[in-house]
Design a protein around this motif. Sequence first.
Motif, PDB file in Angstrom:
ATOM      1  N   PHE A  73       0.830  -1.213   0.000  1.00  0.00           N
ATOM      2  CA  PHE A  73       0.000   0.000   0.000  1.00  0.00           C
ATOM      3  C   PHE A  73       0.862   1.260   0.000  1.00  0.00           C
ATOM      4  CE2 PHE A  73      -3.472  -2.830   0.826  1.00  0.00           C
ATOM      5  CZ  PHE A  73      -4.595  -2.152   0.361  1.00  0.00           C
ATOM      6  N   THR A  74       1.940   1.247   0.772  1.00  0.00           N
ATOM      7  CA  THR A  74       2.833   2.407   0.818  1.00  0.00           C
ATOM      8  C   THR A  74       3.438   2.679  -0.549  1.00  0.00           C
ATOM      9  OG1 THR A  74       3.340   1.940   3.132  1.00  0.00           O
ATOM     10  CG2 THR A  74       4.856   3.394   1.981  1.00  0.00           C
ATOM     11  N   GLU A  75       3.866   1.626  -1.227  1.00  0.00           N
ATOM     12  CA  GLU A  75       4.424   1.795  -2.572  1.00  0.00           C
ATOM     13  C   GLU A  75       3.371   2.332  -3.538  1.00  0.00           C
ATOM     14  OE1 GLU A  75       6.179  -2.015  -3.502  1.00  0.00           O
ATOM     15  OE2 GLU A  75       7.888  -1.645  -2.178  1.00  0.00           O
ATOM     16  N   ALA A  76       2.156   1.799  -3.477  1.00  0.00           N
ATOM     17  CA  ALA A  76       1.091   2.273  -4.364  1.00  0.00           C
ATOM     18  C   ALA A  76       0.734   3.732  -4.063  1.00  0.00           C
ATOM     19  CB  ALA A  76      -0.140   1.381  -4.218  1.00  0.00           C
ATOM     20  N   LEU A  77       0.638   4.062  -2.786  1.00  0.00           N
ATOM     21  CA  LEU A  77       0.296   5.433  -2.397  1.00  0.00           C
ATOM     22  C   LEU A  77       1.378   6.436  -2.774  1.00  0.00           C
ATOM     23  CD1 LEU A  77      -1.208   4.597   1.087  1.00  0.00           C
ATOM     24  CD2 LEU A  77      -2.456   5.724  -0.784  1.00  0.00           C
ATOM     25  N   SER A  78       2.617   5.977  -2.885  1.00  0.00           N
ATOM     26  CA  SER A  78       3.727   6.884  -3.207  1.00  0.00           C
ATOM     27  C   SER A  78       3.809   7.218  -4.695  1.00  0.00           C
ATOM     28  CB  SER A  78       5.050   6.297  -2.722  1.00  0.00           C
ATOM     29  OG  SER A  78       5.415   5.194  -3.516  1.00  0.00           O
ATOM     30  N   ILE A  79       3.037   6.543  -5.516  1.00  0.00           N
ATOM     31  CA  ILE A  79       3.025   6.829  -6.956  1.00  0.00           C
ATOM     32  C   ILE A  79       2.059   7.988  -7.205  1.00  0.00           C
ATOM     33  CG2 ILE A  79       2.531   5.928  -9.262  1.00  0.00           C
ATOM     34  CD1 ILE A  79       3.135   3.094  -8.079  1.00  0.00           C
ATOM     35  N   ASP A  80       2.599   9.130  -7.611  1.00  0.00           N
ATOM     36  CA  ASP A  80       1.793  10.344  -7.776  1.00  0.00           C
ATOM     37  C   ASP A  80       0.589  10.137  -8.694  1.00  0.00           C
ATOM     38  OD1 ASP A  80       3.436  11.776  -6.080  1.00  0.00           O
ATOM     39  OD2 ASP A  80       4.652  12.609  -7.710  1.00  0.00           O
ATOM     40  N   GLU A  81       0.762   9.356  -9.778  1.00  0.00           N
ATOM     41  CA  GLU A  81      -0.310   9.194 -10.769  1.00  0.00           C
ATOM     42  C   GLU A  81      -1.489   8.365 -10.254  1.00  0.00           C
ATOM     43  OE1 GLU A  81       3.457  10.154 -12.506  1.00  0.00           O
ATOM     44  OE2 GLU A  81       2.956   8.315 -11.458  1.00  0.00           O
ATOM     45  N   VAL A  82      -1.301   7.595  -9.204  1.00  0.00           N
ATOM     46  CA  VAL A  82      -2.376   6.732  -8.703  1.00  0.00           C
ATOM     47  C   VAL A  82      -3.480   7.579  -8.077  1.00  0.00           C
ATOM     48  CG1 VAL A  82      -2.977   4.960  -6.995  1.00  0.00           C
ATOM     49  CG2 VAL A  82      -0.910   4.701  -8.379  1.00  0.00           C
ATOM     50  N   ASP A  83      -4.710   7.333  -8.527  1.00  0.00           N
ATOM     51  CA  ASP A  83      -5.889   7.991  -7.965  1.00  0.00           C
ATOM     52  C   ASP A  83      -6.608   7.080  -6.972  1.00  0.00           C
ATOM     53  OD1 ASP A  83      -5.814  10.374  -9.695  1.00  0.00           O
ATOM     54  OD2 ASP A  83      -6.361   8.980 -11.307  1.00  0.00           O
ATOM     55  N   VAL A  84      -6.654   5.785  -7.301  1.00  0.00           N
ATOM     56  CA  VAL A  84      -7.469   4.837  -6.537  1.00  0.00           C
ATOM     57  C   VAL A  84      -6.695   3.527  -6.384  1.00  0.00           C
ATOM     58  CG1 VAL A  84      -9.689   3.612  -6.426  1.00  0.00           C
ATOM     59  CG2 VAL A  84      -9.548   5.826  -7.605  1.00  0.00           C
ATOM     60  N   ILE A  85      -6.777   2.958  -5.188  1.00  0.00           N
ATOM     61  CA  ILE A  85      -6.211   1.634  -4.928  1.00  0.00           C
ATOM     62  C   ILE A  85      -7.369   0.708  -4.590  1.00  0.00           C
ATOM     63  CG2 ILE A  85      -4.729   0.239  -3.425  1.00  0.00           C
ATOM     64  CD1 ILE A  85      -3.152   2.887  -2.890  1.00  0.00           C
ATOM     65  N   ILE A  86      -7.403  -0.447  -5.241  1.00  0.00           N
ATOM     66  CA  ILE A  86      -8.396  -1.469  -4.915  1.00  0.00           C
ATOM     67  C   ILE A  86      -7.638  -2.725  -4.520  1.00  0.00           C
ATOM     68  CG2 ILE A  86     -10.310  -2.911  -5.706  1.00  0.00           C
ATOM     69  CD1 ILE A  86     -11.032  -0.770  -7.714  1.00  0.00           C
ATOM     70  N   SER A  87      -7.939  -3.222  -3.321  1.00  0.00           N
ATOM     71  CA  SER A  87      -7.345  -4.494  -2.916  1.00  0.00           C
ATOM     72  C   SER A  87      -8.440  -5.544  -2.834  1.00  0.00           C
ATOM     73  CB  SER A  87      -6.623  -4.372  -1.574  1.00  0.00           C
ATOM     74  OG  SER A  87      -7.525  -4.264  -0.505  1.00  0.00           O
ATOM     75  N   THR A  88      -8.021  -6.793  -2.953  1.00  0.00           N
ATOM     76  CA  THR A  88      -8.935  -7.914  -2.827  1.00  0.00           C
ATOM     77  C   THR A  88      -8.290  -8.944  -1.912  1.00  0.00           C
ATOM     78  OG1 THR A  88     -10.130  -9.669  -4.003  1.00  0.00           O
ATOM     79  CG2 THR A  88      -8.099  -8.894  -5.033  1.00  0.00           C
ATOM     80  N   GLY A  89      -9.047  -9.393  -0.925  1.00  0.00           N
ATOM     81  CA  GLY A  89      -8.577 -10.416  -0.003  1.00  0.00           C
ATOM     82  C   GLY A  89      -8.322  -9.891   1.399  1.00  0.00           C
ATOM     83  N   GLY A  90      -8.514 -10.780   2.371  1.00  0.00           N
ATOM     84  CA  GLY A  90      -8.189 -10.459   3.752  1.00  0.00           C
ATOM     85  C   GLY A  90      -9.215  -9.635   4.496  1.00  0.00           C
ATOM     86  N   THR A  91     -10.497  -9.687   4.065  1.00  0.00           N
ATOM     87  CA  THR A  91     -11.525  -8.861   4.713  1.00  0.00           C
ATOM     88  C   THR A  91     -12.525  -9.669   5.542  1.00  0.00           C
ATOM     89  OG1 THR A  91     -13.035  -8.930   2.829  1.00  0.00           O
ATOM     90  CG2 THR A  91     -11.400  -7.143   2.857  1.00  0.00           C
ATOM     91  N   GLY A  92     -12.225 -10.938   5.760  1.00  0.00           N
ATOM     92  CA  GLY A  92     -13.142 -11.780   6.531  1.00  0.00           C
ATOM     93  C   GLY A  92     -12.713 -11.896   7.984  1.00  0.00           C
ATOM     94  N   TYR A  93     -13.053 -13.025   8.590  1.00  0.00           N
ATOM     95  CA  TYR A  93     -12.790 -13.201  10.018  1.00  0.00           C
ATOM     96  C   TYR A  93     -11.885 -14.376  10.338  1.00  0.00           C
ATOM     97  CZ  TYR A  93     -15.961  -9.455  11.070  1.00  0.00           C
ATOM     98  OH  TYR A  93     -16.532  -8.218  11.155  1.00  0.00           O
ATOM     99  N   SER A  94     -11.230 -14.954   9.340  1.00  0.00           N
ATOM    100  CA  SER A  94     -10.272 -16.005   9.669  1.00  0.00           C
ATOM    101  C   SER A  94      -9.056 -15.327  10.313  1.00  0.00           C
ATOM    102  CB  SER A  94      -9.875 -16.811   8.426  1.00  0.00           C
ATOM    103  OG  SER A  94      -8.961 -16.084   7.651  1.00  0.00           O
ATOM    104  N   PRO A  95      -8.260 -16.062  11.073  1.00  0.00           N
ATOM    105  CA  PRO A  95      -7.117 -15.442  11.756  1.00  0.00           C
ATOM    106  C   PRO A  95      -6.132 -14.731  10.822  1.00  0.00           C
ATOM    107  CG  PRO A  95      -7.520 -17.639  12.625  1.00  0.00           C
ATOM    108  CD  PRO A  95      -8.424 -17.477  11.435  1.00  0.00           C
TER     109      PRO A  95
END
Length: 178
Positions: A73-95
Amino acid sequence: MSHAHKKHRENAPKSLNFYVITISTSRYEKLLKKEPVVDESGDIIKQLLIENGHKIIGYSLVPDNKIKILKAFTEALSIDEVDVIISTGGTGYSPTDITVETIRKLFDREIEGFSDVFRLVSFNDPGVKAAAYLTKASAGVIDKKIVYLLPGSPDAVKLALKELILPEVGHLIYLVRS
């Protein structure tokens, strides 16, 4: 729709620059072993964005690991041209589902309605119903960039993009940056 919302939509950018991050330990391990990796949800995100006139600026595949998630996320946020980041995965309740807890702390502001409406739209899907509340899918603003944290399910990704993200993301960027 109020006059202001109509004007905002008219002035909103029609093409945005996206960065896609897939969080999946199993896919990451295959990548390390140089085995074929199928990232259905990440591919769906990229395909729908391109079909709707947006650009993909970057893509990362990381495991369910707090440090590697933060780094992506830090690398993506550091790219000036990026407007939006979409991630997929890790949003449930497993450990191992730690994406939301890891990234939400970085939000300048949470886009509170996204989670609520995503769960409502998911609940209205006969195949999902009550399981809709088992997601921590979220969205927020970090340094005038929009961040969406989506489930790993291909169906959930399609739903979020088609029903919520694509119809409003330009409008949201306009509001955040005005």
